[in-house]
Design a protein around this motif. Structure first.
Motif, PDB file in Angstrom:
ATOM      1  N   TYR A  99       0.818  -1.211   0.000  1.00 51.88           N
ATOM      2  CA  TYR A  99       0.000   0.000   0.000  1.00 51.88           C
ATOM      3  C   TYR A  99       0.850   1.258   0.000  1.00 51.88           C
ATOM      4  O   TYR A  99       0.514   2.249  -0.664  1.00 51.88           O
ATOM      5  N   VAL A 100       1.951   1.246   0.732  1.00 50.68           N
ATOM      6  CA  VAL A 100       2.776   2.453   0.863  1.00 50.68           C
ATOM      7  C   VAL A 100       3.543   2.752  -0.420  1.00 50.68           C
ATOM      8  O   VAL A 100       3.628   3.913  -0.847  1.00 50.68           O
ATOM      9  N   LEU A 101       4.075   1.715  -1.081  1.00 49.46           N
ATOM     10  CA  LEU A 101       4.949   1.923  -2.233  1.00 49.46           C
ATOM     11  C   LEU A 101       4.350   1.432  -3.548  1.00 49.46           C
ATOM     12  O   LEU A 101       4.268   2.193  -4.515  1.00 49.46           O
ATOM     13  N   ASP A 102       3.912   0.175  -3.593  1.00 51.68           N
ATOM     14  CA  ASP A 102       3.472  -0.406  -4.866  1.00 51.68           C
ATOM     15  C   ASP A 102       2.276   0.325  -5.463  1.00 51.68           C
ATOM     16  O   ASP A 102       2.314   0.767  -6.622  1.00 51.68           O
ATOM     17  N   TRP A 104       0.969   3.200  -4.602  1.00 52.97           N
ATOM     18  CA  TRP A 104       1.250   4.625  -4.811  1.00 52.97           C
ATOM     19  C   TRP A 104       2.059   4.834  -6.085  1.00 52.97           C
ATOM     20  O   TRP A 104       1.793   5.763  -6.868  1.00 52.97           O
ATOM     21  N   THR A 105       3.073   3.984  -6.326  1.00 48.99           N
ATOM     22  CA  THR A 105       3.884   4.094  -7.539  1.00 48.99           C
ATOM     23  C   THR A 105       3.036   3.861  -8.777  1.00 48.99           C
ATOM     24  O   THR A 105       3.194   4.547  -9.800  1.00 48.99           O
ATOM     25  N   ASP A 106       2.127   2.897  -8.713  1.00 45.78           N
ATOM     26  CA  ASP A 106       1.256   2.619  -9.853  1.00 45.78           C
ATOM     27  C   ASP A 106       0.384   3.827 -10.178  1.00 45.78           C
ATOM     28  O   ASP A 106       0.155   4.137 -11.352  1.00 45.78           O
ATOM     29  N   GLN A 107      -0.092   4.514  -9.159  1.00 46.29           N
ATOM     30  CA  GLN A 107      -0.894   5.718  -9.382  1.00 46.29           C
ATOM     31  C   GLN A 107      -0.029   6.863  -9.908  1.00 46.29           C
ATOM     32  O   GLN A 107      -0.442   7.622 -10.796  1.00 46.29           O
ATOM     33  N   TRP A 108       1.194   6.988  -9.372  1.00 44.81           N
ATOM     34  CA  TRP A 108       2.085   8.081  -9.766  1.00 44.81           C
ATOM     35  C   TRP A 108       2.452   7.986 -11.241  1.00 44.81           C
ATOM     36  O   TRP A 108       2.488   9.011 -11.947  1.00 44.81           O
ATOM     37  N   ARG A 109       2.722   6.783 -11.720  1.00 48.66           N
ATOM     38  CA  ARG A 109       3.201   6.649 -13.093  1.00 48.66           C
ATOM     39  C   ARG A 109       2.082   6.792 -14.129  1.00 48.66           C
ATOM     40  O   ARG A 109       2.373   6.819 -15.332  1.00 48.66           O
ATOM     41  N   GLN A 110       0.835   6.883 -13.687  1.00 51.53           N
ATOM     42  CA  GLN A 110      -0.244   7.128 -14.638  1.00 51.53           C
ATOM     43  C   GLN A 110      -0.118   8.509 -15.276  1.00 51.53           C
ATOM     44  O   GLN A 110      -0.565   8.725 -16.413  1.00 51.53           O
ATOM     45  N   ARG A 143       9.684  10.795  -0.864  1.00 54.33           N
ATOM     46  CA  ARG A 143      10.064  11.182   0.505  1.00 54.33           C
ATOM     47  C   ARG A 143       8.833  11.624   1.295  1.00 54.33           C
ATOM     48  O   ARG A 143       8.663  11.259   2.458  1.00 54.33           O
ATOM     49  N   GLY A 144       7.979  12.400   0.662  1.00 55.26           N
ATOM     50  CA  GLY A 144       6.766  12.831   1.339  1.00 55.26           C
ATOM     51  C   GLY A 144       5.807  11.680   1.590  1.00 55.26           C
ATOM     52  O   GLY A 144       5.172  11.615   2.657  1.00 55.26           O
ATOM     53  N   GLN A 145       5.697  10.759   0.638  1.00 51.26           N
ATOM     54  CA  GLN A 145       4.820   9.614   0.801  1.00 51.26           C
ATOM     55  C   GLN A 145       5.278   8.724   1.955  1.00 51.26           C
ATOM     56  O   GLN A 145       4.477   8.280   2.784  1.00 51.26           O
ATOM     57  N   LEU A 146       6.570   8.471   2.050  1.00 54.38           N
ATOM     58  CA  LEU A 146       7.084   7.606   3.113  1.00 54.38           C
ATOM     59  C   LEU A 146       6.918   8.243   4.491  1.00 54.38           C
ATOM     60  O   LEU A 146       6.648   7.540   5.476  1.00 54.38           O
TER      61      LEU A 146
END
Length: 317
Positions: A99-102, A104-110, A143-146
């Motif tokens: 939830y924290v990384l995977d 979020w990364t999938d949403q970011w790269r959209q 950094r902000g997400q973590l």
């Protein structure tokens, strides 16, 4: 991919927020009995040097040493093994990072203009980017997400490096020297060329891990010096076969051959020390050939590994 972001989380297992973790688990599990058991695991504490201590955050089963003790809050008949790498702790941590990384990364790269890929195993992750500016933007946003989840990057080990088929040319034009490499899951990943002159990512066993394994074998050979040759040979055969099962990938056979040769040297010296008559390398060469398997590729490239028609005859219709 032109840029690689090699991530390293600072004290990941010790900084997981138990309450946030339970909220994530409750999205996937509804059984109150399982949830209650997981809460007890998280509150079980750690045993270090024979003394139990309470933990307020993190997944404590990864921090203690090998010890069998009753778990607080659970019936005395139930015992947990407190050891580094206990099964439940990486499993729970994996849910946390999902939830924290995977996601979020999938949403970011959209919203990314170029390609973005992520490969993660537990708390070890690497990301590939097509554009440098997006890699830097991702790192800043990460950094902000973590920080929202009590995590932070290890700035000394987190690196953004130029990598890929154009890395050598671009670094030479910028006067930056040889292309950099990165280590992931025990392999050093290097940009190289195959026999046809085409770019390939070559995976080589990381040096410190290889040396550590060799020292372990050397010490065991000293302790087993006076055991029968066949018994020691059988043990070495199983050790090397197991080592090849992970490390025998294309491009790494030269390193594995050197590894086998060094094991043979250690065994030769062990046999030499236990006898007043010094054995010859030529005579023991037959013993080494019998008990020390020669490395061969176990994990082919995906195009060969997943070529279904190659083995079609082996499966009945």
């Amino acid at each position: 991919m032109n840029w690689i972001l090699d991530l390293d989380l600072k004290g990941f297992f010790d900084n997981i927020d138990p309450e946030l973790l339970m909220e994530m688990i409750e999205r996937r599990i509804a059984d109150p009995r399982i949830l209650r058991l997981i809460r007890k695991w998280l509150k079980a504490g750690v045993i270090e040097d024979g003394e139990w201590s309470e933990t307020e955050k993190g997944t404590p089963l990864t921090r203690g040493k090998d010890d069998w003790r009753p778990c607080p809050g659970i019936r005395s008949a139930v015992r947990l093994r407190f050891e580094a790498g206990a099964v439940i702790s990486p499993l729970l941590a994996n849910i946390y990072l999902h939830y924290v990384l995977d996601q979020w990364t999938d949403q970011w790269r959209q919203q990314a203009q170029g390609d973005v890929i992520i490969v993660r195993y537990a708390d070890d992750a690497v990301l590939g980017f097509q554009h440098e500016y997006e890699a830097k933007k991702f790192l800043q946003d990460l950094r902000g997400q973590l920080s929202k989840y009590g995590l932070e990057l290890n700035e000394d080990k987190t690196r953004l490096i130029r990598f890929g088929r154009f890395a050598r040319q671009n670094r030479e034009e910028g006067g930056e020297g040889e292309p950099e490499s990165f280590t992931f899951l025990g392999f050093r990943h290097v940009g190289a060329e195959n026999s046809l002159g085409r770019f390939e990512v070559r995976r080589i066993t990381e040096g410190s891990r290889r040396r550590k394994k060799l020292q372990e074998i050397k010490q065991n050979l000293r302790r087993r010096m006076h055991e029968p040759v066949a018994q020691v040979g059988g043990w070495l055969k199983s050790v090397l076969s197991g080592y090849y099962q992970y490390h025998a990938v294309p491009g790494n056979l030269t390193v594995l051959s050197r590894f086998r040769r060094q094991v043979a040297r250690y065994w030769f010296h062990a046999l030499e020390q236990r006898s007043q008559r010094r054995p010859s390398w030529e005579k023991l060469g037959q013993v080494f050939a019998q008990w020390l398997p020669v490395p061969h590729v176990v994990h082919e490239y995906p195009d060969a590994r997943f070529y279904a028609s190659r083995h079609a005859a082996a499966y009945p219709k």
